[in-house]
Design an enzyme around this catalytic site. Structure first.
Site, PDB file in Angstrom:
ATOM      1  CB  THR A 168      -0.719   0.144   1.650  1.00 15.14           C
ATOM      2  OG1 THR A 168      -1.740  -1.276   1.457  1.00 15.14           O
ATOM      3  CG2 THR A 168      -1.993   1.248   1.362  1.00 15.14           C
ATOM      4  CG  ASP A 199      -6.034  -1.052   5.464  1.00 12.22           C
ATOM      5  OD1 ASP A 199      -5.535  -1.866   4.711  1.00 12.22           O
ATOM      6  OD2 ASP A 199      -5.329  -1.015   6.684  1.00 12.22           O
TER       7      ASP A 199
HETATM    8  N1  GLY Z   1      -3.337  -2.466   3.696  1.00 15.21           N
HETATM    9  C1  GLY Z   1      -4.648  -2.996   2.447  1.00 15.21           C
HETATM   10  C2  GLY Z   1      -4.800  -3.633   2.061  1.00 15.21           C
HETATM   11  O1  GLY Z   1      -4.840  -4.751   2.858  1.00 15.21           O
HETATM   12  O2  GLY Z   1      -5.786  -4.449   1.547  1.00 15.21           O
END
Ligand code: GLY
Length: 317
Positions: A168, A199
């Site tokens: 991310t 998230d």
């Molecule tokens: N942190 C990115 C995801 O879990 O999609």
């Protein structure tokens, strides 16, 4: 003025800082920085040419938050539009009475506002990696043989690669007016179940900004940050009077209390309203920051808070 970002923000932090120096807002800087990562075909965790879902479709998630007002915009599961962060910002700026648009609704909105579309969101190289992973997992080559109603949950279990569960980009900025903004964008878990949302587009889980206290953004296994409300937790701990270090550490420790099989890696970056910053992670790694008086960004090692679990080493970032 300051910008902090996850390490893959290296490609966008200069342009983001230039925008701040030219009088741009923290929101502008966050959007500019993240767009650079979304455009990078070599980053397979964000935007164009990310790892697709189990069906080979790229579904993007992103969010942006304005610390002045707590206004936010987010998109999830969006296909065909590489700059998810810009569409998320428009969800906020176009004054929809909504925070989060998903799937066909997000794509429809992106078309309505004339967002840049792209026919082919994956290169042949990534398509081949996906095809091989699926073929190896299922001991079969003929992907066209997956019937529409096949139990994809089995395929996802077989294909999931703990080294590629997530990745991310995070950007947080404070502008010349002292306003704070935060943004997050991702293509999510490689080979995820179609429709899985992480998230990153969930305000409070992977992203939170509030001028009064600071901001926090996460990378890692999004399911964990959703369950613990990680980004908002850091801000709440700051509000309760903890130092930035204590607040970030407590949010990481909260993740240790999560039960279940799918416990893996989480990282966060955070800053307080005075521009003090920190990175914490369950795996060694670095984040970057740049202040207005610096000619280039600097790397800072994250503080390590181990989270025991089946996938404790993942993700790589
Ligand atoms: N942190 C990115 C995801 O879990 O999609």
């Amino acid at each position: 003025m300051i910008i902090i970002a996850s390490h893959n923000g290296v490609i966008g932090i200069d342009a983001a800082m230039q925008s701040l120096k030219n009088g741009g807002s923290a929101l502008d800087a966050v959007e500019i920085g993240i767009r650079a990562v979304e455009a990078d075909p070599d980053d397979h965790t964000v935007g164009y040419n990310g790892y697709p879902n189990i069906l080979g479709e790229l579904e993007l998630d992103a969010s942006i938050m304005d610390g002045r007002t707590l206004n936010s915009g987010a998109v999830a599961l969006m296909r065909g539009f590489p700059y998810a962060i810009s569409v998320a910002r428009q969800v906020m700026d176009r004054k929809l009475p909504h925070v989060l648009l998903a799937a066909e609704g997000a794509e429809r909105f992106a078309r309505e506002i004339g967002a840049e579309a792209r026919d082919r969101m994956l290169t042949d190289e990534i398509r081949e990696i996906w095809r091989k992973r699926l073929a190896a997992s299922a001991s079969r080559e003929d992907l066209s043989a997956i019937p529409d109603e096949a139990p994809l949950r089995d395929w996802v279990q077989l294909a999931t690669d703990p080294e590629r569960v997530a990745g991310t980009v995070n950007f947080i900025a404070i502008d010349s007016a002292g306003d704070i903004a935060s943004g997050v964008s991702t293509s999510g878990w490689a080979w995820k179940y179609p429709g899985r949302i992480g998230d990153s587009p969930i305000i409070g889980a992977g992203n939170y900004a509030d001028n009064r206290y600071g901001a926090c953004a996460c990378t890692g296994m999004g399911e964990m940050a959703i369950r613990a409300g990680s980004a908002r937790s850091v801000l709440l701990y700051l509000k309760m009077g903890m130092s930035l270090e204590q607040a970030a550490r407590q949010a990481m420790l909260d993740l240790r209390d999560l039960g279940g099989d799918y416990i893996g890696g989480m990282n966060l970056i955070a800053l307080d309203k005075d521009g003090k910053h920190i990175g914490m992670g369950s795996r060694a790694g670095a984040y970057i920051f740049q202040q207005a008086d610096m000619s280039a960004f600097q790397e800072v090692e994250r503080e390590l808070v181990t989270i025991p679990g089946r996938w404790a080493g993942a993700p790589r970032d």
